[in-house]
Motif scaffolding. Structure first.
Motif, PDB file in Angstrom:
ATOM      1  N   VAL A 130      -1.684   0.558   3.739  1.00 26.77           N
ATOM      2  CA  VAL A 130      -1.667  -0.081   2.429  1.00 26.77           C
ATOM      3  C   VAL A 130      -3.029   0.124   1.776  1.00 26.77           C
ATOM      4  CG1 VAL A 130      -1.412  -2.286   1.216  1.00 26.77           C
ATOM      5  CG2 VAL A 130      -0.038  -1.825   3.258  1.00 26.77           C
ATOM      6  N   LEU A 131      -3.019   0.331   0.468  1.00 28.25           N
ATOM      7  CA  LEU A 131      -4.269   0.431  -0.278  1.00 28.25           C
ATOM      8  C   LEU A 131      -4.022   0.044  -1.726  1.00 28.25           C
ATOM      9  CD1 LEU A 131      -4.261   3.158  -2.300  1.00 28.25           C
ATOM     10  CD2 LEU A 131      -4.474   4.307  -0.116  1.00 28.25           C
ATOM     11  N   ASP A 132      -5.125  -0.184  -2.446  1.00 25.04           N
ATOM     12  CA  ASP A 132      -5.017  -0.359  -3.894  1.00 25.04           C
ATOM     13  C   ASP A 132      -6.095   0.475  -4.558  1.00 25.04           C
ATOM     14  OD1 ASP A 132      -7.218  -2.559  -5.151  1.00 25.04           O
ATOM     15  OD2 ASP A 132      -6.935  -2.674  -2.989  1.00 25.04           O
ATOM     16  N   THR A 133      -5.815   0.853  -5.804  1.00 18.05           N
ATOM     17  CA  THR A 133      -6.759   1.665  -6.559  1.00 18.05           C
ATOM     18  C   THR A 133      -6.612   1.379  -8.041  1.00 18.05           C
ATOM     19  OG1 THR A 133      -7.681   3.903  -6.737  1.00 18.05           O
ATOM     20  CG2 THR A 133      -5.271   3.701  -6.877  1.00 18.05           C
ATOM     21  N   ALA A 134      -7.623   1.728  -8.800  1.00 17.66           N
ATOM     22  CA  ALA A 134      -7.593   1.487 -10.242  1.00 17.66           C
ATOM     23  C   ALA A 134      -6.464   2.277 -10.894  1.00 17.66           C
ATOM     24  CB  ALA A 134      -8.929   1.865 -10.877  1.00 17.66           C
ATOM     25  N   THR A 135      -5.651   1.579 -11.644  1.00 15.47           N
ATOM     26  CA  THR A 135      -4.526   2.194 -12.353  1.00 15.47           C
ATOM     27  C   THR A 135      -5.049   3.211 -13.370  1.00 15.47           C
ATOM     28  OG1 THR A 135      -3.286   0.154 -12.079  1.00 15.47           O
ATOM     29  CG2 THR A 135      -2.490   1.694 -13.765  1.00 15.47           C
ATOM     30  N   GLY A 136      -4.419   4.379 -13.392  1.00 14.52           N
ATOM     31  CA  GLY A 136      -4.804   5.419 -14.340  1.00 14.52           C
ATOM     32  C   GLY A 136      -5.973   6.277 -13.888  1.00 14.52           C
ATOM     33  N   SER A 137      -6.489   6.012 -12.716  1.00 14.82           N
ATOM     34  CA  SER A 137      -7.661   6.748 -12.219  1.00 14.82           C
ATOM     35  C   SER A 137      -7.249   8.065 -11.564  1.00 14.82           C
ATOM     36  CB  SER A 137      -8.415   5.894 -11.200  1.00 14.82           C
ATOM     37  OG  SER A 137      -7.614   5.688 -10.043  1.00 14.82           O
ATOM     38  N   ASP A 138      -8.247   8.918 -11.342  1.00 10.33           N
ATOM     39  CA  ASP A 138      -8.009  10.143 -10.575  1.00 10.33           C
ATOM     40  C   ASP A 138      -7.500   9.793  -9.180  1.00 10.33           C
ATOM     41  OD1 ASP A 138      -8.815  11.800 -12.647  1.00 10.33           O
ATOM     42  OD2 ASP A 138     -10.845  12.073 -11.867  1.00 10.33           O
ATOM     43  N   ALA A 139      -8.007   8.683  -8.627  1.00 10.17           N
ATOM     44  CA  ALA A 139      -7.568   8.264  -7.292  1.00 10.17           C
ATOM     45  C   ALA A 139      -6.079   7.952  -7.284  1.00 10.17           C
ATOM     46  CB  ALA A 139      -8.371   7.058  -6.832  1.00 10.17           C
ATOM     47  N   PHE A 171      -0.381   0.739  -3.239  1.00  6.04           N
ATOM     48  CA  PHE A 171       0.364   1.824  -2.617  1.00  6.04           C
ATOM     49  C   PHE A 171       0.573   1.522  -1.140  1.00  6.04           C
ATOM     50  CE2 PHE A 171      -1.521   4.118  -6.171  1.00  6.04           C
ATOM     51  CZ  PHE A 171      -0.524   5.006  -6.532  1.00  6.04           C
ATOM     52  N   PHE A 172       1.618   2.124  -0.575  1.00  4.92           N
ATOM     53  CA  PHE A 172       1.819   2.065   0.860  1.00  4.92           C
ATOM     54  C   PHE A 172       2.314   3.434   1.332  1.00  4.92           C
ATOM     55  CE2 PHE A 172       5.954   1.125  -0.874  1.00  4.92           C
ATOM     56  CZ  PHE A 172       6.847   1.741  -0.026  1.00  4.92           C
TER      57      PHE A 172
END
Length: 175
Positions: A130-139, A171-172
């Motif tokens: 599981v992770l989270d990342t900034a929406t709309g980012s390259d990541a 995300f997962f």
């Protein structure tokens, strides 16, 4: 384009000796606008403090740190696998702080770091990441390209380093 680098698991002892290199990568990412928990202005000392905490956590075997090194042996990227989870989630791990120095991006370091992380997660009996990342980012686009499943988005979840709001996407991945 690819850059010469190698990825490896960094032992807790080795991590403690490479704090300055890891701090340089973190400072570069924050100064480049990455929403990874820190605000501008962001100092090398604050980055060192963060990595000292990570080293202590790694020494307690709560997380594993992976690095990408350039051909000169300098760290240019990193990611963490957080294995310490509640008793009812022994099969799960969190992914944190996938960071690649801006000068080393788009060369495959992030992809290779994540591949090594997934291999190690499997070895440790983890089958859900599981992770989270900034929406709309390259990541976010990176994770979508690499078979991560989007679970949802939370608006105004955090602040970017410049103080503006940003949403986060969770995300997962089933291994």
């Amino acid at each position: 384009m690819t850059f010469p680098f190698r990825v490896s698991l960094l032992s807790a002892a080795a991590l403690a000796n490479r704090i300055d290199e890891l701090a340089e990568v973190l400072v570069d990412c924050v100064q480049g606008g990455a929403s990874v928990s820190f605000m501008l202005p962001f100092s090398h000392d604050k980055a060192r403090d963060f990595w000292h905490g990570v080293a202590q956590s790694a020494a307690r075997e709560e997380r594993v740190v992976f690095v990408a090194e350039n051909d000169a042996g300098r760290i240019v990227g990193t990611v963490q696998l957080i294995t310490a989870q509640p008793d009812n989630q022994p099969h799960r791990a969190d992914v944190a702080k996938l960071l690649v120095h801006r000068q080393a991006r788009r060369g495959g370091a992030a992809r290779e770091l994540m591949a090594l992380l997934e291999t190690e997660a499997r070895k440790r009996g983890k089958n859900v990441l599981v992770l989270d990342t900034a929406t709309g980012s390259d990541a976010e686009r990176f994770y979508l390209r690499h078979e991560w499943q989007r679970a949802g988005e939370i608006p105004r979840y955090a602040l970017n380093p410049d103080g503006s709001y940003c949403a986060t996407t969770y995300f997962f991945k089933q291994l």
